[in-house]
Every structure is written in C-alpha cells, then in structure tokens.
Design a protein around this motif. Sequence first.
Motif, mmCIF file in Angstrom:
data_model
loop_
_atom_site.group_PDB
_atom_site.id
_atom_site.type_symbol
_atom_site.label_atom_id
_atom_site.label_comp_id
_atom_site.label_asym_id
_atom_site.label_seq_id
_atom_site.Cartn_x
_atom_site.Cartn_y
_atom_site.Cartn_z
ATOM 1 N N LEU A 266 -7.080 9.126 -0.859
ATOM 2 C CA LEU A 266 -6.321 10.020 -1.733
ATOM 3 C C LEU A 266 -7.248 10.695 -2.724
ATOM 4 O O LEU A 266 -8.089 10.034 -3.346
ATOM 5 N N ARG B 225 0.847 4.140 -2.744
ATOM 6 C CA ARG B 225 0.582 5.526 -2.343
ATOM 7 C C ARG B 225 1.663 6.461 -2.885
ATOM 8 O O ARG B 225 1.366 7.528 -3.393
ATOM 9 N N ARG C 5 0.217 9.285 -5.327
ATOM 10 C CA ARG C 5 0.008 10.575 -4.654
ATOM 11 C C ARG C 5 0.631 11.694 -5.469
ATOM 12 O O ARG C 5 1.672 11.519 -6.110
ATOM 13 N N LEU D 52 0.831 -1.213 0.000
ATOM 14 C CA LEU D 52 0.000 0.000 0.000
ATOM 15 C C LEU D 52 0.859 1.256 0.000
ATOM 16 O O LEU D 52 0.546 2.238 -0.669
ATOM 17 N N ASP D 53 1.954 1.231 0.760
ATOM 18 C CA ASP D 53 2.843 2.385 0.822
ATOM 19 C C ASP D 53 3.470 2.664 -0.546
ATOM 20 O O ASP D 53 3.525 3.808 -0.993
ATOM 21 N N ILE E 15 -4.891 5.406 1.800
ATOM 22 C CA ILE E 15 -4.788 5.327 0.335
ATOM 23 C C ILE E 15 -6.156 5.468 -0.328
ATOM 24 O O ILE E 15 -6.281 6.085 -1.375
#
Length: 171
Positions: free
Chosen positions: A114, A60, A64, A56-57, A111
């Motif tokens: 966003l 992101r 992003r 997930l990071d 997430i």
Amino acid sequence: MFAYEEFVLVLYEDLDGIHSREFVWWYNGHPDFSNFDPDLQSTDTAVILGQGNVALDVARILLRSTSDLAKTDIADHALLSLQDSSIRKVCLVGRRGPVQAAFTAKELREIVGLKDVYIHIQEADMLKSPADEEELKSSRIQKRVYELLSKAASSPDSPPPGQRELHFVFF
C-alpha cells in the motif's frame, strides 16, 4: 514512535469500540449490518487481535485511501464512514512470532505494497529460534511470508509525516 506500553488488555467483547465479525460484515455489505456504525473518529489508533488474512483485510480497509477503496466493491455505507475516519495507526497483535503468522504471502504482499503506509516491525521480533528455522525449512509458504515481513521490517525507523502506519506486534 508508537509506544507499545499504551496497550490495554480488553476482556469484554461487548464494550464500546470492541468489534468482531460485524465489522467485516459491515464493510462487505451484509444486509443485516448496513446500520452498524463503528466509531472511526474518536481515536487515531485501531488494534486488531490476530495475524491472519481476515486481520490483514481489516487493517487494509482501515489504512487504504478511500479513493482506492472507491474502486472496489466495498459497501457504500462503509466507504462513507471511512471517508471521515481518523484512524492513522493500525496494530496487528499476535501471540506468536512472524514465522507462525497465519496470513498468506498474497495477502501480506498486498498490504505491504500500500502506498503511503509505513510498516513497523520490531527488529527483535524477526530473530528466529532453531525451532523457527526448522519450521521455515518445512513450509515454503511460511518461508515466503517471513521473507516479506523481513523486507518490510527494514523500513526507516520512523514514519514520514502524514503517513498511515501499520505495526506488526508479535509475541
């Protein structure tokens, strides 16, 4: 609509465009990876194998906006590369279903929240088996993650023009 048939199984981590921990170390500013140079310009789609917090990071970071990333502690060299990124679609691919996803509600909420990111989850992937129901009864955390995914799955069928896309690919 994203065509899932376009996926290719990659078995060799040392091929061009295949990255592992070095990508995370690169954007987190590990000194040994400041010269790492991932190709973020030759495609519009990134595929991440895994459905945990690190996956997930990474998604992101790729999705992003760089103006938002500039307000974080991301490494300067990574921010510069991400400004020129052509990545607009990210697929999080996992071997299990949404009930077994390994991320936390906090990470998922961030997430899913966003702005200007379209979330896609196939409706059929959200169907629960009796075993899934039992698993959700015994885990408040997994129940919350499943609820967040269910809410995200109710997005419109196709993304508005210009939006970045996050595709959860289960099973």
